[in-house]
Design an enzyme around this catalytic site. Structure first.
Site, PDB file in Angstrom:
ATOM      1  N   HIS A  31       0.726  -1.169   0.071  1.00 60.18           N
ATOM      2  CA  HIS A  31       0.102   0.045  -0.125  1.00 60.18           C
ATOM      3  C   HIS A  31       0.851   1.060   0.105  1.00 60.18           C
ATOM      4  O   HIS A  31       2.257   1.346  -0.087  1.00 60.18           O
ATOM      5  CB  HIS A  31      -1.068  -0.122   1.244  1.00 60.18           C
ATOM      6  CG  HIS A  31      -0.132  -0.193   2.476  1.00 60.18           C
ATOM      7  ND1 HIS A  31       0.578   0.681   3.096  1.00 60.18           N
ATOM      8  CD2 HIS A  31      -0.431  -1.132   3.452  1.00 60.18           C
ATOM      9  CE1 HIS A  31       1.004   0.281   4.312  1.00 60.18           C
ATOM     10  NE2 HIS A  31       0.245  -0.786   4.572  1.00 60.18           N
ATOM     11  N   HIS A  34       3.971   1.587   2.339  1.00 53.95           N
ATOM     12  CA  HIS A  34       5.504   0.951   1.913  1.00 53.95           C
ATOM     13  C   HIS A  34       5.859   1.649   0.700  1.00 53.95           C
ATOM     14  O   HIS A  34       7.231   1.949   0.890  1.00 53.95           O
ATOM     15  CB  HIS A  34       5.170  -0.550   1.208  1.00 53.95           C
ATOM     16  CG  HIS A  34       4.258  -1.253   2.149  1.00 53.95           C
ATOM     17  ND1 HIS A  34       2.898  -1.892   2.138  1.00 53.95           N
ATOM     18  CD2 HIS A  34       4.706  -1.980   3.332  1.00 53.95           C
ATOM     19  CE1 HIS A  34       2.685  -2.498   3.316  1.00 53.95           C
ATOM     20  NE2 HIS A  34       3.662  -2.825   3.822  1.00 53.95           N
ATOM     21  N   CYS A 140       2.896 -11.104  19.000  1.00 57.68           N
ATOM     22  CA  CYS A 140       1.971 -10.732  17.993  1.00 57.68           C
ATOM     23  C   CYS A 140       2.589 -11.335  16.653  1.00 57.68           C
ATOM     24  O   CYS A 140       3.763 -10.831  16.380  1.00 57.68           O
ATOM     25  CB  CYS A 140       2.197  -9.287  17.775  1.00 57.68           C
ATOM     26  SG  CYS A 140       1.284  -8.568  16.445  1.00 57.68           S
ATOM     27  N   CYS A 143       3.249  -8.548  13.903  1.00 60.70           N
ATOM     28  CA  CYS A 143       4.559  -7.884  13.987  1.00 60.70           C
ATOM     29  C   CYS A 143       5.913  -8.850  13.835  1.00 60.70           C
ATOM     30  O   CYS A 143       6.872  -8.483  13.763  1.00 60.70           O
ATOM     31  CB  CYS A 143       4.612  -7.139  15.385  1.00 60.70           C
ATOM     32  SG  CYS A 143       3.689  -5.905  15.856  1.00 60.70           S
ATOM     33  N   CYS A 159      -2.131  -6.088  20.886  1.00 60.22           N
ATOM     34  CA  CYS A 159      -0.797  -5.572  20.231  1.00 60.22           C
ATOM     35  C   CYS A 159      -1.167  -4.060  20.242  1.00 60.22           C
ATOM     36  O   CYS A 159      -1.976  -3.383  19.476  1.00 60.22           O
ATOM     37  CB  CYS A 159      -0.546  -6.168  19.066  1.00 60.22           C
ATOM     38  SG  CYS A 159       0.929  -5.332  18.014  1.00 60.22           S
ATOM     39  N   HIS A 162      -1.181  -3.571  16.055  1.00 60.65           N
ATOM     40  CA  HIS A 162      -2.120  -4.139  15.183  1.00 60.65           C
ATOM     41  C   HIS A 162      -3.416  -4.231  15.933  1.00 60.65           C
ATOM     42  O   HIS A 162      -4.456  -4.287  15.234  1.00 60.65           O
ATOM     43  CB  HIS A 162      -1.503  -5.405  14.742  1.00 60.65           C
ATOM     44  CG  HIS A 162      -0.587  -5.301  13.861  1.00 60.65           C
ATOM     45  ND1 HIS A 162       0.614  -5.571  14.333  1.00 60.65           N
ATOM     46  CD2 HIS A 162      -0.370  -5.266  12.468  1.00 60.65           C
ATOM     47  CE1 HIS A 162       1.593  -5.368  13.105  1.00 60.65           C
ATOM     48  NE2 HIS A 162       0.769  -5.153  12.058  1.00 60.65           N
ATOM     49  N   LYS A 310      -3.097   4.468  11.140  1.00 59.10           N
ATOM     50  CA  LYS A 310      -2.134   3.755  10.371  1.00 59.10           C
ATOM     51  C   LYS A 310      -2.421   2.656   9.257  1.00 59.10           C
ATOM     52  O   LYS A 310      -3.288   1.998   9.846  1.00 59.10           O
ATOM     53  CB  LYS A 310      -0.967   3.079  10.926  1.00 59.10           C
ATOM     54  CG  LYS A 310       0.252   2.590  10.259  1.00 59.10           C
ATOM     55  CD  LYS A 310       1.242   1.853  11.395  1.00 59.10           C
ATOM     56  CE  LYS A 310       2.258   1.145  10.454  1.00 59.10           C
ATOM     57  NZ  LYS A 310       2.110  -0.123  10.144  1.00 59.10           N
ATOM     58  N   LYS A 313      -1.722  -3.778   6.100  1.00 65.96           N
ATOM     59  CA  LYS A 313      -1.946  -4.986   5.441  1.00 65.96           C
ATOM     60  C   LYS A 313      -2.950  -5.762   6.181  1.00 65.96           C
ATOM     61  O   LYS A 313      -3.833  -6.506   5.815  1.00 65.96           O
ATOM     62  CB  LYS A 313      -0.759  -5.719   5.027  1.00 65.96           C
ATOM     63  CG  LYS A 313       0.089  -5.165   3.824  1.00 65.96           C
ATOM     64  CD  LYS A 313       1.187  -5.772   3.450  1.00 65.96           C
ATOM     65  CE  LYS A 313       2.180  -5.786   4.479  1.00 65.96           C
ATOM     66  NZ  LYS A 313       3.700  -6.063   4.172  1.00 65.96           N
TER      67      LYS A 313
HETATM   68  O1  ME8 Z   1       8.191  -4.698   9.036  1.00 68.67           O
HETATM   69  N1  ME8 Z   1       3.039   4.858   6.776  1.00 68.67           N
HETATM   70  O2  ME8 Z   1       7.764  -5.295   6.689  1.00 68.67           O
HETATM   71  P1  ME8 Z   1       6.257  -4.600   6.516  1.00 68.67           P
HETATM   72  C1  ME8 Z   1       4.600   4.852   6.568  1.00 68.67           C
HETATM   73  N2  ME8 Z   1       9.621  -6.965   6.926  1.00 68.67           N
HETATM   74  N3  ME8 Z   1       5.266   3.817   6.359  1.00 68.67           N
HETATM   75  C2  ME8 Z   1       4.679   2.482   6.238  1.00 68.67           C
HETATM   76  C3  ME8 Z   1       3.347   2.247   6.456  1.00 68.67           C
HETATM   77  C4  ME8 Z   1       2.536   3.470   6.884  1.00 68.67           C
HETATM   78  N4  ME8 Z   1       1.272   3.318   7.116  1.00 68.67           N
HETATM   79  N5  ME8 Z   1       3.037   1.103   6.412  1.00 68.67           N
HETATM   80  C5  ME8 Z   1       4.335   0.286   6.083  1.00 68.67           C
HETATM   81  C6  ME8 Z   1       8.316  -5.624   8.004  1.00 68.67           C
HETATM   82  N6  ME8 Z   1       5.001   1.351   6.078  1.00 68.67           N
HETATM   83  C7  ME8 Z   1       9.544  -6.253   8.093  1.00 68.67           C
HETATM   84  C8  ME8 Z   1      10.903  -5.443   7.635  1.00 68.67           C
HETATM   85  S1  ME8 Z   1      13.456  -4.938   7.531  1.00 68.67           S
HETATM   86  C9  ME8 Z   1      14.717  -6.003   7.916  1.00 68.67           C
HETATM   87  C10 ME8 Z   1      12.083  -5.879   7.841  1.00 68.67           C
HETATM   88  C11 ME8 Z   1       6.747   1.126   5.670  1.00 68.67           C
HETATM   89  O3  ME8 Z   1       5.937  -5.056   5.271  1.00 68.67           O
HETATM   90  C12 ME8 Z   1       7.464   1.535   6.694  1.00 68.67           C
HETATM   91  O4  ME8 Z   1       8.973   1.726   6.271  1.00 68.67           O
HETATM   92  O5  ME8 Z   1       5.461  -4.610   7.695  1.00 68.67           O
HETATM   93  C13 ME8 Z   1       7.620   0.192   7.500  1.00 68.67           C
HETATM   94  O6  ME8 Z   1       8.645   0.006   8.474  1.00 68.67           O
HETATM   95  C14 ME8 Z   1       7.592  -0.785   6.415  1.00 68.67           C
HETATM   96  O7  ME8 Z   1       6.839  -0.490   5.588  1.00 68.67           O
HETATM   97  C15 ME8 Z   1       6.999  -2.070   7.221  1.00 68.67           C
HETATM   98  O8  ME8 Z   1       6.912  -3.250   6.341  1.00 68.67           O
END
Ligand code: ME8
Length: 529
Positions: A31, A34, A140, A143, A159, A162, A310, A313
């Site tokens: 979304h 990301h 969680c 997370c 959590c 979430h 926020k 997904k």
């Molecule tokens: O946490 N606003 O992956 P993830 C701003 N796989 N940024 C956002 C956001 C939002 N509403 N939603 C997501 C993970 N992001 C792990 C990471 S790294 C070694 C492993 C962005 O798919 C933001 O950068 O849940 C957040 O940290 C990341 O997507 C989380 O993506």
């Protein structure tokens, strides 16, 4: 450092400016949250590239762990099939939609990652950093993290990220001696104030570490979708321990020492504030434990909110980036999110503010300036640019704009960097209106004045094309061509950010062609999707 061949005088590769995004979970489709972090990383690397530096931009996907396993099961696929499907059908198309120019894309199921992860675990094990123990606590799955009981929302032990009930997990695991790193981490934060940014994130991390650290469970034995622990195949590596290593495995740690020397340490890890502790506490401790250098900066961006919450997904509240890029184009998308939000703070997306910035700043201020100038040079000078002439009112302001924009963009204050550039756009628009070249054109005695105004406006647009290229590469390439500027708009000498403020770079006689409209008007009756 000149871009040229990326090799220093001794023949060793220059260390690249190395930027990473988080690697995203493939449990669902991306979304705009990301895409936000990815756009920022892409703009930051393109900015440094435009400065003539060698850069490297890494993004990718996080494919192990219970969350992915459950998503695959729910969709009737094996986890590997699910990951392959999501990467090809959702995550790579998202990168194309936002025009990301990443140099690499790492998937944690690739052999170039899993092999070195096992090696890294062996290093920790051999150095006495790992022991066997039991842990019981609230977990969680969304997370993929054990929570501290005090962090949970009440009632119902939910959590805090979430807003869903956590699960109690009790496991015999291998543990990493994270608690032993408290003092070393605090010393690092103290001696390297740029390590965690912005300040609010830094303060949060320091407070957290000061309150004491618990050892970290680094393996799981209740499921097997992960990298197996090299000395005990009944365990897989905890998904976060596996995932964090993508930054070094993709850079060649454990497989290509020369590549690694040319990339590591990373200059900037961009992360959302939700995963700050992993990057600013656990990751540096792991690197210290393995004897590796620490990244220079972990920058935590704020959350993109929709309706005050926020996007997620897990909660299915995400807006796919393509819904916006299909309508406004990728350039406007990239511009909007960096201009509208302050990078380290939370902020909201709204369709109305996007449409408003598109129309007033991109279509009216910037796009119109380009089409006014190019059509006037065509009409009044048959498309041939007049000779360079001084215009102190603009040249001085341009020089200041370039310095300010460069300073702000390098500091990841994208909002202020773009505001500075668009202040200049408005200044030039005012200059054109005040100089009234259409009046000058009627008076042959004022031909020299007309030449000066046309040149000054074209020269300003030349600089704007350089400064905005990292943010809006498609429109700036078109603008560059229509100005008759030489060669592609890459980081060649005359196109470097540092030189953008030099007056007189466009050559007399350059062939200027009326540019196609850079930002077409939005249909008035377009409903918000
Ligand atoms: O946490 N606003 O992956 P993830 C701003 N796989 N940024 C956002 C956001 C939002 N509403 N939603 C997501 C993970 N992001 C792990 C990471 S790294 C070694 C492993 C962005 O798919 C933001 O950068 O849940 C957040 O940290 C990341 O997507 C989380 O993506």
């Amino acid at each position: 450092m000149a871009e040229s061949d990326g090799v220093d005088s001794a023949g060793a590769p220059e260390k690249a400016f190395y930027v990473t995004t988080p690697i995203y979970y493939v449990n669902d489709a991306p979304h705009i949250g990301h895409a936000y972090t990815t756009v920022a990383g892409d703009v930051l690397t393109r900015w440094h590239r435009q400065r003539g530096e060698r850069v490297h931009f890494l993004t990718g996907t996080d494919e192990h762990g219970e969350k992915i396993l459950r998503a695959a099961e729910a969709n009737g696929m094996t986890p590997q099939q699910w990951c392959d499907h999501m990467v090809e059908s959702a995550w790579k198309p998202m990168l194309a939609a936002i025009d990301a120019a990443n140099d690499d894309f790492i998937r944690t199921t690739e052999l170039r990652h899993t092999g070195p992860v096992q090696q890294f675990l062996r290093v920790l094990h051999d150095r006495g950093e790992v022991y066997e123990g039991t842990y019981t606590g609230p977990y969680c799955v969304a997370c993929e993290e054990f929570k501290l009981p005090g962090e949970l929302l009440q009632p119902g032990d939910r959590c805090p990220v979430h807003d869903r009930p956590v699960e109690q997990l009790s496991e015999e695991n291998y543990f990493f001696r994270l608690s032993a790193y408290q003092d070393r981490l605090l010393a690092h934060y103290r001696d390297h104030p740029q390590f965690v940014q912005p300040d609010s994130a830094r303060n949060e991390v320091v407070r957290f570490v000061e309150s004491g650290l618990q050892d970290l469970s680094l393996s799981r034995s209740t499921f097997d979708w992960g990298v197996s622990v090299p000395w005990d195949s009944s365990h897989v590596v905890y998904v976060w321990i596996d995932a964090l290593q993508n930054y070094i495995t993709a850079a060649g740690w454990g497989s290509d020492p020369q590549r690694f020397a040319g990339l590591w340490p990373a200059d900037v890890h961009l992360v959302g504030k939700d995963i700050l502790r992993f990057h600013a506490v656990i990751w540096p401790a792991m690197l210290m434990a393995a004897g590796l250098a620490l990244p220079t900066t972990v920058f935590a961006n704020g959350w993109l909110l929709v309706g005050g919450e926020k996007m997620s997904k897990t909660k299915l509240t995400g807006i796919p980036p393509q819904r916006i890029t299909d309508h406004f184009g990728s350039d406007a998308y990239r511009y909007y999110f960096l201009r509208e939000l302050s990078f380290g703070q939370d902020g909201s997306f709204s369709w109305e503010s996007m449409a408003q910035r598109y129309t007033s700043e991109l279509a009216n201020d910037f796009g119109n300036l380009a089409s006014r100038l190019t059509s006037m040079v065509e009409r009044y000078r048959d498309g041939s640019l007049p000779a360079p002439a001084p215009e102190p009112a603009l040249a001085g302001a341009l020089e200041k704009t370039v310095l300010l924009a460069d300073d702000r963009m390098c500091a990841m204050d994208f909002q202020a960097g773009l505001a500075a550039v668009f202040d200049y756009v408005r200044l030039v628009n005012g200059y054109v209106t005040d100089s009234a070249p259409w009046v000058l054109a009627k008076d042959p005695a004022r031909a020299a004045d007309l030449d000066r105004v046309l040149y000054a406006t074209a020269e300003s647009l030349r600089a704007l094309a350089v400064l905005l290229n990292p943010v809006m590469p498609k429109s700036c390439a078109r603008l560059w061509t229509s100005l008759g500027a030489e060669a592609a708009l890459g980081p060649l000498a005359a196109q470097r950010v540092q030189d953008a403020g030099r007056w007189g770079l466009l050559q007399a006689g350059s062939q200027v062609r009326k540019s196609e409209v850079l930002f077409p008007r939005l249909p008035d009756d377009e409903p918000a999707p």
